[in-house]
Motif scaffolding. Structure first.
Motif, short mmCIF file in Angstrom:
data_model
loop_
_atom_site.label_atom_id
_atom_site.label_comp_id
_atom_site.label_asym_id
_atom_site.label_seq_id
_atom_site.Cartn_x
_atom_site.Cartn_y
_atom_site.Cartn_z
N SER A 272 19.13 72.76 -61.48
CA SER A 272 17.85 72.65 -60.79
C SER A 272 18.15 74.12 -59.82
O SER A 272 19.10 73.15 -59.27
CB SER A 272 17.63 71.73 -60.77
OG SER A 272 17.48 70.68 -62.88
N LYS B 86 23.62 67.61 -51.33
CA LYS B 86 22.66 67.24 -52.55
C LYS B 86 22.92 68.39 -53.18
O LYS B 86 22.42 68.38 -54.80
CB LYS B 86 20.99 67.06 -51.96
CG LYS B 86 20.61 65.77 -51.51
CD LYS B 86 19.05 65.24 -50.59
CE LYS B 86 18.78 64.92 -49.98
NZ LYS B 86 17.52 64.01 -49.52
N THR B 87 22.60 69.39 -53.18
CA THR B 87 22.78 70.68 -54.19
C THR B 87 23.97 70.46 -54.80
O THR B 87 23.90 70.47 -55.98
CB THR B 87 22.55 71.98 -53.68
OG1 THR B 87 21.26 71.93 -52.67
CG2 THR B 87 22.96 72.68 -54.50
N GLU C 139 26.21 67.91 -55.06
CA GLU C 139 26.24 66.62 -55.93
C GLU C 139 25.14 66.88 -57.01
O GLU C 139 25.36 66.26 -58.08
CB GLU C 139 25.97 65.12 -55.04
CG GLU C 139 26.83 65.58 -54.30
CD GLU C 139 25.62 64.27 -52.71
OE1 GLU C 139 24.33 63.57 -52.92
OE2 GLU C 139 26.35 63.20 -52.73
N ARG C 140 24.31 67.44 -57.45
CA ARG C 140 23.28 67.80 -58.58
C ARG C 140 24.14 68.72 -59.13
O ARG C 140 24.32 68.94 -60.73
CB ARG C 140 21.80 68.65 -58.00
CG ARG C 140 21.44 69.07 -59.23
CD ARG C 140 19.98 68.90 -58.71
NE ARG C 140 19.66 70.46 -58.15
CZ ARG C 140 19.44 70.16 -56.86
NH1 ARG C 140 18.85 69.35 -56.36
NH2 ARG C 140 19.15 72.17 -55.97
N GLU D 35 25.12 67.81 -63.19
CA GLU D 35 24.66 68.43 -64.31
C GLU D 35 25.41 69.65 -64.85
O GLU D 35 24.78 69.72 -66.33
CB GLU D 35 23.17 69.64 -63.38
CG GLU D 35 22.15 68.84 -62.86
CD GLU D 35 20.74 69.62 -62.36
OE1 GLU D 35 21.10 71.15 -63.09
OE2 GLU D 35 20.24 69.64 -62.05
#
Length: 207
Positions: free
Chosen positions: A79, A119-120, A122-123, A127
């Motif tokens: 994402s 945040k990116t 962690e994502r 993912e």
């Protein structure tokens, strides 16, 4: 679909190269970790290709091997990660290093890359952890790999501008901010250094 290009390397302007194959010149965007492994201009080069078709463009992304391409393809499935950001990530660290960061949940290491906030990062870890683990097993890669800052820099290329301008142009294309890029280039610059070596040292300094 274009999966591979083998031909004569006509130009190297990081992060883009021009390869002539079958009388056609192909513009290919290459992460710096793969760029370092390219031969000199005028020699034959071989790149694994990921072909992207958009309404306004057809883009070629090239990689030194299938492993780098496989990780790139997993990255662009995440994402908020498009081809440009994926290219930037694989310029700051190679596929093995990225896989280790994700495996070890090294959010701090990922946030050092331009365009990757907390945040990116962690994502990406959430993912991609299982997907990359599966990829490692399917393709016979080690689950964890040794992180090394050393990348091959033996090859050089014809410079159309001086080393600092070439390096700055490359870093801006990879998403670094002008003040940050200029500062780090000036800090690692030495007289007579090639553009390619300067880019490498700048990326290492920001790691």
């Amino acid at each position: 679909m274009i999966g591979n290009i083998r031909g004569i390397l006509l130009e190297k302007q990081p992060p883009e190269v021009l390869i002539e194959a079958g009388g056609v010149g192909y513009e290919v965007q290459v992460p710096m970790t793969s760029f370092y492994e390219l031969p000199e201009v005028g020699q034959e080069a071989n790149l694994c290709i990921h072909f992207v078709v958009r309404e306004d463009a057809q883009l070629l992304f090239g990689f030194a091997n299938k492993k780098e391409r496989a990780v790139f393809r997993e990255l662009i499935k995440a994402s908020g990660v498009g081809p440009k950001l994926a290219l930037t990530i694989l310029s700051g660290m190679n596929a093995q290093q990225f896989m280790q960061c994700v495996s070890m949940e090294d959010v701090t290491g990922l946030t050092k890359l331009p365009g990757v906030g907390k945040k990116t990062a962690e994502r990406l870890v959430i993912e991609m952890r299982d997907r990359l683990s599966k990829l490692a097993k399917e393709q016979g890669y080690a689950d964890t790999v040794h992180l090394s800052a050393d990348l091959p820099i033996e090859n050089t290329f014809v410079q159309r501008t001086d080393a600092k301008e070439e390096a700055l142009s490359a870093l801006l294309a990879l998403g670094y901010k002008p003040p940050q890029a200029s500062k780090v280039i000036n800090s690692v610059y030495t007289e007579g250094v090639s553009s390619e070596a300067l880019i490498r040292e700048a990326l290492r300094a920001m790691a």
